[in-house]
Design a protein around this motif. Sequence first.
Motif, PDB file in Angstrom:
ATOM      1  N   MET A 180     -32.420   5.191  -4.191  1.00 59.87           N
ATOM      2  CA  MET A 180     -32.786   4.256  -3.130  1.00 59.87           C
ATOM      3  C   MET A 180     -31.568   3.496  -2.595  1.00 59.87           C
ATOM      4  O   MET A 180     -31.524   3.110  -1.430  1.00 59.87           O
ATOM      5  CB  MET A 180     -33.821   3.254  -3.646  1.00 59.87           C
ATOM      6  N   GLU A 181     -30.578   3.270  -3.455  1.00 59.83           N
ATOM      7  CA  GLU A 181     -29.402   2.500  -3.038  1.00 59.83           C
ATOM      8  C   GLU A 181     -28.657   3.175  -1.890  1.00 59.83           C
ATOM      9  O   GLU A 181     -28.076   2.496  -1.042  1.00 59.83           O
ATOM     10  CB  GLU A 181     -28.459   2.303  -4.226  1.00 59.83           C
ATOM     11  N   GLY A 182     -28.667   4.472  -1.860  1.00 57.85           N
ATOM     12  CA  GLY A 182     -27.937   5.170  -0.811  1.00 57.85           C
ATOM     13  C   GLY A 182     -28.840   5.920   0.147  1.00 57.85           C
ATOM     14  O   GLY A 182     -28.384   6.834   0.841  1.00 57.85           O
ATOM     15  N   THR A 183     -30.108   5.564   0.200  1.00 61.12           N
ATOM     16  CA  THR A 183     -31.050   6.338   1.000  1.00 61.12           C
ATOM     17  C   THR A 183     -30.770   6.230   2.497  1.00 61.12           C
ATOM     18  O   THR A 183     -30.307   5.185   2.980  1.00 61.12           O
ATOM     19  CB  THR A 183     -32.499   5.897   0.709  1.00 61.12           C
ATOM     20  N   VAL A 184     -31.045   7.310   3.199  1.00 62.08           N
ATOM     21  CA  VAL A 184     -31.055   7.286   4.664  1.00 62.08           C
ATOM     22  C   VAL A 184     -32.460   7.542   5.184  1.00 62.08           C
ATOM     23  O   VAL A 184     -32.673   7.677   6.384  1.00 62.08           O
ATOM     24  CB  VAL A 184     -30.076   8.329   5.243  1.00 62.08           C
ATOM     25  N   ASP A 185     -33.434   7.615   4.270  1.00 62.37           N
ATOM     26  CA  ASP A 185     -34.833   7.829   4.633  1.00 62.37           C
ATOM     27  C   ASP A 185     -35.376   6.592   5.345  1.00 62.37           C
ATOM     28  O   ASP A 185     -35.245   5.465   4.850  1.00 62.37           O
ATOM     29  CB  ASP A 185     -35.643   8.123   3.376  1.00 62.37           C
ATOM     30  N   ALA A 186     -36.004   6.783   6.495  1.00 59.09           N
ATOM     31  CA  ALA A 186     -36.452   5.654   7.312  1.00 59.09           C
ATOM     32  C   ALA A 186     -37.493   4.806   6.597  1.00 59.09           C
ATOM     33  O   ALA A 186     -37.477   3.577   6.702  1.00 59.09           O
ATOM     34  CB  ALA A 186     -37.014   6.161   8.638  1.00 59.09           C
ATOM     35  N   HIS A 187     -38.408   5.444   5.864  1.00 61.38           N
ATOM     36  CA  HIS A 187     -39.418   4.663   5.149  1.00 61.38           C
ATOM     37  C   HIS A 187     -38.785   3.851   4.023  1.00 61.38           C
ATOM     38  O   HIS A 187     -39.137   2.686   3.813  1.00 61.38           O
ATOM     39  CB  HIS A 187     -40.509   5.586   4.603  1.00 61.38           C
ATOM     40  N   GLY A 188     -37.845   4.452   3.298  1.00 58.03           N
ATOM     41  CA  GLY A 188     -37.155   3.718   2.248  1.00 58.03           C
ATOM     42  C   GLY A 188     -36.358   2.551   2.812  1.00 58.03           C
ATOM     43  O   GLY A 188     -36.363   1.444   2.255  1.00 58.03           O
ATOM     44  N   LEU A 189     -35.672   2.777   3.926  1.00 57.20           N
ATOM     45  CA  LEU A 189     -34.900   1.705   4.555  1.00 57.20           C
ATOM     46  C   LEU A 189     -35.800   0.580   5.031  1.00 57.20           C
ATOM     47  O   LEU A 189     -35.448  -0.606   4.939  1.00 57.20           O
ATOM     48  CB  LEU A 189     -34.082   2.269   5.715  1.00 57.20           C
TER      49      LEU A 189
END
Length: 315
Positions: A180-189
């Motif tokens: 999660m710290e490096g996510t580029v996923d829109a839902h995660g962000l």
Amino acid sequence: MVFRPLAGPEELGLFCRLSYSLDHELADDLAQGRRRPSWMWVAVREGRVLARVAWWSGRGGDTPLALDFFDLDDTLPEPERSGIGRELFVRAAEAVLPEDVGTWPEYSRYVPADWRENDAARDAVEARMRILESAGARLLVERLRLEWRPGARVAEPSGRLVFRPVADREDLLALMTPVMEGTVDAHGLADIASGLDFRQAAELHYDDELAHFTSPRSWWRIAELADGGGPVGFVVPARNNYHPIIAYVGVLPVHRGNGYIHEILAEGTRVLAAEDVPRIRAATDLGNVPMAEAFARAGYVNFERALNMSWGLPG
């Protein structure tokens, strides 16, 4: 003009006078409690259905989790088409969604992969989006919908990684959190932007989605370096209510850039292919080019796109 919910499952034929790619799922959804007639509304004039809207709850709960049907009679001229669609949506939402629901359920729409290049498809998609934008929704993300079919090539293990089953919730969360710290996923962000820390965002993803799969958790895999160097990432092959899927795949930030995603995704594909499935579905954000390339390399074909709109975003 009459705006109303369906009286019962016997009116499914009325609802299907307009069409969408998920129509074939409606009867079973009603039978299994994933939908309710009271969540399915139509706008009818002289027996003609001019618009329809419906919500879904994959867990059979009392509160809808997603808005996934919103159709208009696209032969109507503007502004009549949009006026009817907005009136139906507003009336239905006020009746269906509890006052204390907080943020309204996200809207998801499957669209052709070339919808921007097809004038008729673009007009239909943008008409629906304009109505929901006028009601406060904003586009969160456009996603690629992907499919693997038997016969497609699956890469053989390279020997760099070994795989083991996930032991328990904490075993997977310990890896989901740094991902999660490096996510580029829109839902995660969006989850992180809402104020959740990385651990809380990982827990939300696990508890809201992964925990509800009824397929065997023995399918889930953690990838580790073959030389004993520790975990590299994970993959969650599963089956939802409709298809076998790659529900989640991730590589720890420290190990990105080494091509491990290809081996991890291939392992998840092998797990499901061994179950003699007719297809495997997956999705990734349009902007996540490395993940899209990994799926393409693993034999997945982009057959459709999905648009997700949210009421939880700043205007």
